[in-house]
Motif scaffolding. Structure first.
Motif, short mmCIF file in Angstrom:
data_model
loop_
_atom_site.label_atom_id
_atom_site.label_comp_id
_atom_site.label_asym_id
_atom_site.label_seq_id
_atom_site.Cartn_x
_atom_site.Cartn_y
_atom_site.Cartn_z
N LYS A 53 43.50 35.87 25.79
CA LYS A 53 42.79 34.92 24.89
C LYS A 53 43.71 33.89 25.08
CE LYS A 53 41.12 33.94 20.33
NZ LYS A 53 40.81 34.64 18.93
N ASP A 54 44.94 33.78 24.97
CA ASP A 54 45.99 32.68 24.95
C ASP A 54 45.94 31.92 26.44
OD1 ASP A 54 46.89 33.03 22.47
OD2 ASP A 54 48.39 34.21 22.80
N ALA A 55 45.75 33.00 27.47
CA ALA A 55 45.82 32.29 28.91
C ALA A 55 44.52 31.51 28.98
CB ALA A 55 45.70 33.72 29.92
N ILE A 56 43.38 31.93 28.39
CA ILE A 56 41.91 31.33 28.68
C ILE A 56 42.00 30.00 27.87
CG2 ILE A 56 39.79 31.35 27.73
CD1 ILE A 56 39.77 34.23 28.27
N THR A 57 42.89 29.91 26.57
CA THR A 57 42.99 28.63 26.01
C THR A 57 43.93 27.52 27.08
OG1 THR A 57 42.88 29.66 23.96
CG2 THR A 57 44.06 27.52 23.95
N GLU A 58 44.95 28.13 27.51
CA GLU A 58 45.82 27.12 28.28
C GLU A 58 45.23 26.71 29.51
OE1 GLU A 58 48.54 25.79 27.62
OE2 GLU A 58 49.19 26.87 25.61
N LEU A 59 44.65 27.58 29.98
CA LEU A 59 43.68 27.48 31.45
C LEU A 59 42.85 26.42 31.42
CD1 LEU A 59 44.23 30.80 33.09
CD2 LEU A 59 45.47 28.79 33.76
#
Length: 266
Positions: A53-59
């Protein structure tokens, strides 16, 4: 849950640092590219930590600043893939390929989605294309070899899996699938050799023990077969197939022992 995507990171992190823009680019553009690179790097780190979920936000932030980044779409595709969001994952991988048709990472991603959905014919096409673009990456050889094993195309599977073992000699999955292919064509000595090599790299690889036991049984080596079945039961006490095989092999061993005693000279 932590997700092991070390192979993915090895591929993508090679080009983590983005340039500051072409000569003469304005300061704002250079700043945007630098910020995009930072969000991209954080996104990969979050994937490695299982924080999709955090990866999706950053990317997503990275792509807002640099919407032409094929590799950011690729990484976002993997983040969605590991989150179980296959449609979003496919969309990202397709955008990545639109931006760079030679993006082998994105081709592997599409293939992995199709394989996860059980659409192995579609997956095979993309794995083959990925191999053509990046023949030194081991993962599509393993995946395509597994697909060919499932399709009973064992000779083709063996060729791919031997290449995988050549690229990455310590990869136990390659030897497991090689053992599986050799067992299916009745080459039990080669199957035993590869199952044992698989287990030498990972002695807790549960699903290799019963096929290895079967190979030993096929050669009338019931004691080694029994030991393998015991190992399978030890790793999974609820394995009913292992329990049944232990009982069967024990009866055979006892009969053999009795027969040898009867045949022994008085």
């Amino acid at each position: 849950m932590r997700i092991n995507v070390a192979a993915l990171l090895c591929v993508l992190l090679v080009s983590v640092s983005l340039g500051s823009g072409a000569a003469g680019a304005d300061t704002d553009k250079a700043s945007d590219e630098s910020a995009a690179a930072e969000h991209f790097k954080k996104g990969l780190e979050h994937i490695n930590d299982g924080r999709c979920k955090d990866a999706i936000t950053e990317l997503t932030k990275s792509l807002e600043l640099d919407p032409g980044s094929s590799r950011a779409y690729t990484a976002l595709g993997y983040a969605f893939f590991y989150s179980g969001k296959f449609e979003a994952s496919l969309e990202c991988f397709r955008k990545a390929i639109f931006l760079n048709r030679d993006n082998a990472d994105a081709l592997r991603g599409i293939a992995s989605v199709y394989m996860g959905l059980g659409q192995n014919n579609e997956a095979a096409v993309y794995f083959e294309n990925a191999i053509a673009l990046d023949p030194d990456n081991v993962s599509p050889y393993i995946s395509l070899g597994t697909i060919y094993n499932d399709k009973k195309r064992f000779i083709e599977a063996i060729a791919l899996l031997k290449k995988a073992a050549q690229i990455s000699p310590g990869l136990n999955t390659a030897y497991y699938e090689l053992g599986r292919a050799y067992r299916e064509i009745g080459a039990f000595d080669l199957a035993i050799r590869n199952y044992e090599k698989c287990l030498s790299f990972n002695p807790n690889f549960h699903k290799a023990y019963l096929p290895l036991s079967e190979c030993y049984s096929s050669k009338a080596d019931f004691r080694n077969a029994y030991s393998c079945a015991i190992a399978a039961k030890r790793l999974d006490p609820l394995d009913e197939e292992a329990r049944s095989e232990i009982k069967r092999l024990y009866r055979i061993i006892i009969k053999e022992k009795s027969r040898r005693a009867e045949d022994a000279p008085a």
